[in-house]
Design a protein around this motif. Sequence first.
Motif, PDB file in Angstrom:
ATOM      1  N   MET A  37       0.838  -1.186   0.000  1.00 33.26           N
ATOM      2  CA  MET A  37       0.000   0.000   0.000  1.00 33.26           C
ATOM      3  C   MET A  37       0.876   1.240   0.000  1.00 33.26           C
ATOM      4  N   GLN A  38       0.451   2.230  -0.726  1.00 30.60           N
ATOM      5  CA  GLN A  38       1.120   3.525  -0.713  1.00 30.60           C
ATOM      6  C   GLN A  38       0.834   4.215   0.618  1.00 30.60           C
ATOM      7  N   LYS A  39       1.633   5.218   0.961  1.00 26.68           N
ATOM      8  CA  LYS A  39       1.383   5.933   2.218  1.00 26.68           C
ATOM      9  C   LYS A  39       0.135   6.798   2.114  1.00 26.68           C
ATOM     10  N   VAL A  40      -0.470   7.084   3.236  1.00 29.32           N
ATOM     11  CA  VAL A  40      -1.659   7.925   3.329  1.00 29.32           C
ATOM     12  C   VAL A  40      -1.205   9.334   3.707  1.00 29.32           C
ATOM     13  N   THR A  41      -1.691  10.334   2.976  1.00 25.90           N
ATOM     14  CA  THR A  41      -1.282  11.721   3.199  1.00 25.90           C
ATOM     15  C   THR A  41      -2.505  12.603   3.360  1.00 25.90           C
ATOM     16  N   MET A  42      -2.489  13.456   4.369  1.00 32.06           N
ATOM     17  CA  MET A  42      -3.559  14.433   4.570  1.00 32.06           C
ATOM     18  C   MET A  42      -3.538  15.426   3.411  1.00 32.06           C
ATOM     19  N   PHE A  43      -4.727  15.743   2.890  1.00 34.06           N
ATOM     20  CA  PHE A  43      -4.877  16.660   1.764  1.00 34.06           C
ATOM     21  C   PHE A  43      -5.787  17.795   2.197  1.00 34.06           C
ATOM     22  N   LEU A  44      -5.291  19.022   2.142  1.00 33.85           N
ATOM     23  CA  LEU A  44      -6.048  20.195   2.576  1.00 33.85           C
ATOM     24  C   LEU A  44      -6.399  21.057   1.366  1.00 33.85           C
ATOM     25  N   MET A  45      -7.670  21.405   1.244  1.00 33.89           N
ATOM     26  CA  MET A  45      -8.130  22.220   0.123  1.00 33.89           C
ATOM     27  C   MET A  45      -8.536  23.602   0.632  1.00 33.89           C
ATOM     28  N   PHE A  46      -7.840  24.605   0.149  1.00 36.34           N
ATOM     29  CA  PHE A  46      -8.081  25.985   0.560  1.00 36.34           C
ATOM     30  C   PHE A  46      -8.747  26.759  -0.569  1.00 36.34           C
ATOM     31  N   ASP A  47      -9.240  27.933  -0.215  1.00 38.57           N
ATOM     32  CA  ASP A  47      -9.880  28.817  -1.178  1.00 38.57           C
ATOM     33  C   ASP A  47      -9.022  30.079  -1.326  1.00 38.57           C
ATOM     34  N   GLY A  48      -7.807  29.896  -1.871  1.00 36.77           N
ATOM     35  CA  GLY A  48      -6.928  31.038  -2.094  1.00 36.77           C
ATOM     36  C   GLY A  48      -5.923  31.317  -0.993  1.00 36.77           C
ATOM     37  N   LYS A  49      -5.892  30.506   0.064  1.00 33.71           N
ATOM     38  CA  LYS A  49      -5.005  30.768   1.201  1.00 33.71           C
ATOM     39  C   LYS A  49      -4.011  29.637   1.468  1.00 33.71           C
ATOM     40  N   ALA A  50      -3.819  28.735   0.515  1.00 34.51           N
ATOM     41  CA  ALA A  50      -2.949  27.570   0.732  1.00 34.51           C
ATOM     42  C   ALA A  50      -1.521  27.973   1.084  1.00 34.51           C
ATOM     43  N   GLU A  51      -0.946  28.878   0.317  1.00 29.55           N
ATOM     44  CA  GLU A  51       0.448  29.259   0.580  1.00 29.55           C
ATOM     45  C   GLU A  51       0.584  29.978   1.922  1.00 29.55           C
ATOM     46  N   GLU A  52      -0.357  30.838   2.233  1.00 30.14           N
ATOM     47  CA  GLU A  52      -0.335  31.530   3.528  1.00 30.14           C
ATOM     48  C   GLU A  52      -0.426  30.518   4.666  1.00 30.14           C
ATOM     49  N   ALA A  53      -1.306  29.535   4.537  1.00 27.18           N
ATOM     50  CA  ALA A  53      -1.452  28.511   5.563  1.00 27.18           C
ATOM     51  C   ALA A  53      -0.171  27.688   5.710  1.00 27.18           C
ATOM     52  N   MET A  54       0.406  27.257   4.589  1.00 25.36           N
ATOM     53  CA  MET A  54       1.654  26.482   4.656  1.00 25.36           C
ATOM     54  C   MET A  54       2.762  27.270   5.348  1.00 25.36           C
ATOM     55  N   ASN A  55       2.913  28.528   4.982  1.00 28.88           N
ATOM     56  CA  ASN A  55       3.943  29.364   5.612  1.00 28.88           C
ATOM     57  C   ASN A  55       3.695  29.515   7.105  1.00 28.88           C
ATOM     58  N   PHE A  56       2.441  29.684   7.479  1.00 29.02           N
ATOM     59  CA  PHE A  56       2.070  29.820   8.889  1.00 29.02           C
ATOM     60  C   PHE A  56       2.393  28.533   9.649  1.00 29.02           C
ATOM     61  N   TYR A  57       1.944  27.407   9.144  1.00 24.51           N
ATOM     62  CA  TYR A  57       2.153  26.127   9.828  1.00 24.51           C
ATOM     63  C   TYR A  57       3.635  25.785   9.941  1.00 24.51           C
ATOM     64  N   THR A  58       4.380  25.946   8.856  1.00 21.48           N
ATOM     65  CA  THR A  58       5.800  25.583   8.894  1.00 21.48           C
ATOM     66  C   THR A  58       6.606  26.528   9.789  1.00 21.48           C
ATOM     67  N   SER A  59       6.110  27.745  10.012  1.00 16.53           N
ATOM     68  CA  SER A  59       6.806  28.673  10.915  1.00 16.53           C
ATOM     69  C   SER A  59       6.574  28.310  12.377  1.00 16.53           C
ATOM     70  N   LEU A  60       5.503  27.594  12.665  1.00 18.66           N
ATOM     71  CA  LEU A  60       5.144  27.272  14.055  1.00 18.66           C
ATOM     72  C   LEU A  60       5.746  25.976  14.570  1.00 18.66           C
ATOM     73  N   ILE A  61       5.948  25.028  13.694  1.00 19.63           N
ATOM     74  CA  ILE A  61       6.345  23.687  14.120  1.00 19.63           C
ATOM     75  C   ILE A  61       7.768  23.415  13.642  1.00 19.63           C
ATOM     76  N   GLY A  62       8.665  23.159  14.589  1.00 20.52           N
ATOM     77  CA  GLY A  62      10.062  22.903  14.273  1.00 20.52           C
ATOM     78  C   GLY A  62      10.238  21.726  13.334  1.00 20.52           C
ATOM     79  N   GLY A  63      11.288  21.754  12.542  1.00 18.55           N
ATOM     80  CA  GLY A  63      11.572  20.673  11.609  1.00 18.55           C
ATOM     81  C   GLY A  63      10.613  20.620  10.439  1.00 18.55           C
ATOM     82  N   SER A  64       9.954  21.725  10.146  1.00 17.97           N
ATOM     83  CA  SER A  64       8.950  21.780   9.079  1.00 17.97           C
ATOM     84  C   SER A  64       9.470  22.557   7.888  1.00 17.97           C
TER      85      SER A  64
END
Length: 131
Positions: free
Chosen positions: A1-28
């Motif tokens: 089986m292939q790995k399972v990956t969470m998929f998030l669908m945004f309405d124009g804010k995907a990059e902002e969300a990614m930048n926010f999340y990766t800034s908060l959690i170390g090793g991201s």
Amino acid sequence: MQKVTMFLMFDGKAEEAMNFYTSLIGGSKILSITRYGPNEAGAEGTVKHATFSLNGQELMCIDSSTRHEFTFTPAMSLYVNCETEAEIDHLFEKLSHAGQVFMPLDRYPFSNKLAWIADKFGVSWQLNLAS
């Protein structure tokens, strides 16, 4: 089986969300971004497909090219075991700002310290102080 990956669908804010999340959690980090170009289905420059890692956990996201009647639901959440009180307090402060608190940061019969929130993008998080 292939790995399972969470998929998030945004309405124009995907990059902002990614930048926010990766800034908060170390090793991201953001692993890859493909953007919509001119004359494509999505708004030019928005995220057509991206992958990012939150402390080693890979996720995918997009900015949907289609408007939907639905958004994120608290029935699915990102669960984070925090190692210290400082870490859980920091994540709670940042993730709950402009979001919604379902269960405040507190002691519960099943956890010494836990919070369940939705961030400003609508993504649901459960923050737990690991014992």
